[in-house]
Design an enzyme around this catalytic site. Structure first.
Site, PDB file in Angstrom:
ATOM      1  N   GLY A 143      -6.079 -50.052  -1.315  1.00 51.46           N
ATOM      2  CA  GLY A 143      -6.821 -50.856  -0.345  1.00 51.46           C
ATOM      3  C   GLY A 143      -5.907 -51.300   0.779  1.00 51.46           C
ATOM      4  O   GLY A 143      -4.675 -51.200   0.669  1.00 51.46           O
ATOM      5  N   GLN A 151      -3.252 -57.045   7.305  1.00 49.08           N
ATOM      6  CA  GLN A 151      -1.941 -56.478   6.948  1.00 49.08           C
ATOM      7  C   GLN A 151      -1.352 -55.610   8.056  1.00 49.08           C
ATOM      8  O   GLN A 151      -0.152 -55.343   8.051  1.00 49.08           O
ATOM      9  CB  GLN A 151      -2.053 -55.663   5.653  1.00 49.08           C
ATOM     10  CG  GLN A 151      -2.380 -56.524   4.429  1.00 49.08           C
ATOM     11  CD  GLN A 151      -2.591 -55.673   3.194  1.00 49.08           C
ATOM     12  OE1 GLN A 151      -3.680 -55.149   2.993  1.00 49.08           O
ATOM     13  NE2 GLN A 151      -1.568 -55.511   2.387  1.00 49.08           N
ATOM     14  N   CYS A 177       0.833 -55.395  -4.002  1.00 53.18           N
ATOM     15  CA  CYS A 177       0.386 -55.575  -2.613  1.00 53.18           C
ATOM     16  C   CYS A 177       1.342 -54.808  -1.703  1.00 53.18           C
ATOM     17  O   CYS A 177       2.566 -54.912  -1.857  1.00 53.18           O
ATOM     18  CB  CYS A 177       0.395 -57.062  -2.251  1.00 53.18           C
ATOM     19  SG  CYS A 177      -0.180 -57.400  -0.576  1.00 53.18           S
ATOM     20  N   LEU A 178       0.765 -54.058  -0.767  1.00 56.85           N
ATOM     21  CA  LEU A 178       1.604 -53.284   0.154  1.00 56.85           C
ATOM     22  C   LEU A 178       2.423 -54.201   1.052  1.00 56.85           C
ATOM     23  O   LEU A 178       3.434 -53.780   1.606  1.00 56.85           O
ATOM     24  CB  LEU A 178       0.730 -52.349   1.000  1.00 56.85           C
ATOM     25  CG  LEU A 178      -0.059 -51.297   0.193  1.00 56.85           C
ATOM     26  CD1 LEU A 178      -0.982 -50.511   1.116  1.00 56.85           C
ATOM     27  CD2 LEU A 178       0.875 -50.355  -0.563  1.00 56.85           C
ATOM     28  N   HIS A 213      -8.977 -58.920  -3.848  1.00 51.62           N
ATOM     29  CA  HIS A 213      -7.616 -58.982  -3.285  1.00 51.62           C
ATOM     30  C   HIS A 213      -7.666 -58.806  -1.757  1.00 51.62           C
ATOM     31  O   HIS A 213      -7.038 -59.564  -1.009  1.00 51.62           O
ATOM     32  CB  HIS A 213      -6.773 -57.880  -3.946  1.00 51.62           C
ATOM     33  CG  HIS A 213      -5.380 -57.732  -3.424  1.00 51.62           C
ATOM     34  ND1 HIS A 213      -4.272 -58.067  -4.160  1.00 51.62           N
ATOM     35  CD2 HIS A 213      -4.903 -57.262  -2.229  1.00 51.62           C
ATOM     36  CE1 HIS A 213      -3.183 -57.838  -3.450  1.00 51.62           C
ATOM     37  NE2 HIS A 213      -3.534 -57.330  -2.274  1.00 51.62           N
ATOM     38  N   GLU A 214      -8.449 -57.795  -1.304  1.00 49.50           N
ATOM     39  CA  GLU A 214      -8.506 -57.524   0.146  1.00 49.50           C
ATOM     40  C   GLU A 214      -9.229 -58.638   0.896  1.00 49.50           C
ATOM     41  O   GLU A 214      -8.837 -58.995   2.013  1.00 49.50           O
ATOM     42  CB  GLU A 214      -9.184 -56.177   0.419  1.00 49.50           C
ATOM     43  CG  GLU A 214      -8.528 -54.970  -0.233  1.00 49.50           C
ATOM     44  CD  GLU A 214      -7.046 -54.856   0.020  1.00 49.50           C
ATOM     45  OE1 GLU A 214      -6.550 -55.354   1.048  1.00 49.50           O
ATOM     46  OE2 GLU A 214      -6.349 -54.281  -0.847  1.00 49.50           O
ATOM     47  N   HIS A 240      -6.937 -61.383   1.725  1.00 47.12           N
ATOM     48  CA  HIS A 240      -6.116 -61.123   2.926  1.00 47.12           C
ATOM     49  C   HIS A 240      -6.849 -61.597   4.180  1.00 47.12           C
ATOM     50  O   HIS A 240      -6.238 -62.167   5.089  1.00 47.12           O
ATOM     51  CB  HIS A 240      -5.808 -59.631   3.060  1.00 47.12           C
ATOM     52  CG  HIS A 240      -4.641 -59.158   2.260  1.00 47.12           C
ATOM     53  ND1 HIS A 240      -3.380 -59.696   2.380  1.00 47.12           N
ATOM     54  CD2 HIS A 240      -4.530 -58.165   1.326  1.00 47.12           C
ATOM     55  CE1 HIS A 240      -2.542 -59.068   1.555  1.00 47.12           C
ATOM     56  NE2 HIS A 240      -3.216 -58.138   0.907  1.00 47.12           N
TER      57      HIS A 240
HETATM   58  O1  K1U Z   1      -3.857 -54.991  -0.227  1.00 46.30           O
HETATM   59  C1  K1U Z   1      -2.953 -54.245  -0.556  1.00 46.30           C
HETATM   60  O2  K1U Z   1      -1.800 -54.547  -0.307  1.00 46.30           O
HETATM   61  C2  K1U Z   1      -3.225 -52.980  -1.308  1.00 46.30           C
HETATM   62  C3  K1U Z   1      -3.039 -53.145  -2.798  1.00 46.30           C
HETATM   63  C4  K1U Z   1      -4.395 -53.364  -3.426  1.00 46.30           C
HETATM   64  C5  K1U Z   1      -4.424 -53.790  -4.855  1.00 46.30           C
HETATM   65  C6  K1U Z   1      -3.623 -53.243  -5.833  1.00 46.30           C
HETATM   66  C7  K1U Z   1      -3.733 -53.655  -7.143  1.00 46.30           C
HETATM   67  C8  K1U Z   1      -4.624 -54.605  -7.492  1.00 46.30           C
HETATM   68  C9  K1U Z   1      -5.405 -55.173  -6.514  1.00 46.30           C
HETATM   69  C10 K1U Z   1      -5.309 -54.752  -5.210  1.00 46.30           C
HETATM   70  C11 K1U Z   1      -2.400 -51.881  -3.324  1.00 46.30           C
HETATM   71  O3  K1U Z   1      -2.927 -50.843  -3.269  1.00 46.30           O
HETATM   72  S1  K1U Z   1      -0.822 -52.035  -3.961  1.00 46.30           S
HETATM   73  C12 K1U Z   1      -0.516 -50.420  -4.620  1.00 46.30           C
HETATM   74  C13 K1U Z   1      -0.500 -50.495  -6.048  1.00 46.30           C
HETATM   75  O4  K1U Z   1       0.386 -51.107  -6.526  1.00 46.30           O
HETATM   76  C14 K1U Z   1      -1.560 -49.967  -6.911  1.00 46.30           C
HETATM   77  C15 K1U Z   1      -2.079 -48.727  -6.713  1.00 46.30           C
HETATM   78  C16 K1U Z   1      -3.053 -48.253  -7.588  1.00 46.30           C
HETATM   79  C17 K1U Z   1      -3.510 -49.017  -8.645  1.00 46.30           C
HETATM   80  C18 K1U Z   1      -2.980 -50.266  -8.836  1.00 46.30           C
HETATM   81  C19 K1U Z   1      -1.976 -50.724  -7.993  1.00 46.30           C
HETATM   82 ZN    ZN Z   2      -2.420 -56.924  -0.550  1.00 46.37          ZN
END
Ligand code: K1U
Ligand code: ZN
Length: 169
Positions: free
Chosen positions: A46, A51, A92-93, A134-135, A138
């Site tokens: 996401g 961001q 979180c990215l 989560h999004e 943000h």
């Molecule tokens: O908002 C963001 O920074 C994106 C974030 C979204 C997210 C990840 C995990 C749980 C809730 C929301 C990411 O994509 S971080 C990347 C990552 O760590 C991940 C990728 C796939 C599955 C789980 C985590």
């Molecule tokens: Zn995030």
């Protein structure tokens, strides 16, 4: 299309509250395409406009295994949340390398507009429900580390500042 720079915690711009989107125009289409490209490149599931330093109510998501089911949620609002919650491991990215547990609703119904301005309700559970919550945080200027204890949050903040200083060398 273009890769957009992702703001890193503790950048204060991550705490900006996003404004509703009113114009469903070419500028919005380009922003969505760039955000999807940026999310896929960063291997995220996401990305919120906040961001990438755009303070408008827009998120993109793809929780599919094949990374071929992009979702675009404009002006999202939760219209139903499940009574049950559970603790999920989140990343979180904007906080690279940090993962921790956050309590989230098990399921949500989210009303959002698409790129043409059409409203629909998405019924989400599992990873999609967690990602939407989560999004949407943000867009309110909230980063997941703010759910953690002040001790953990301050450690993460120091780690991020140190990592950025080392990257700049
Ligand atoms: O908002 C963001 O920074 C994106 C974030 C979204 C997210 C990840 C995990 C749980 C809730 C929301 C990411 O994509 S971080 C990347 C990552 O760590 C991940 C990728 C796939 C599955 C789980 C985590
Ligand atoms: Zn995030």
């Amino acid at each position: 299309m273009a890769l957009l720079p992702i703001l890193c915690y503790p950048d204060p711009k991550l705490h900006t509250v996003a404004k509703p989107i009113t114009a469903f125009d070419d500028r919005l289409k380009i922003l969505v395409a760039d955000m999807l490209e940026t999310m896929y490149d960063a291997k995220g599931i996401g990305l919120a406009a906040t961001q990438v330093d755009v303070h408008e109510r827009l998120i993109v998501i793809d929780v599919s295994e094949e990374r071929d089911q992009p979702m675009v949620l404009i002006n999202p609002e939760l219209v139903w949340t499940s009574p049950a919650t559970h603790l999920n491991e989140e990343g979180c990215l904007s906080v690279p390398g940090i993962y921790d547990g956050v309590e989230r609703f098990d399921a949500v119904h989210c009303k959002a507009q698409d790129l043409s301005g059409q409203a629909r309700v998405i019924e989400a559970d599992a990873l999609l429900a967690v990602c939407i919550q989560h999004e949407m945080d943000h867009l309110l200027g909230k980063v997941f580390v703010e759910y953690l204890s002040p001790l953990k949050r301050n450690r993460i903040k120091s780690k991020m500042i140190k990592a950025r200083r080392e990257d700049a060398r």
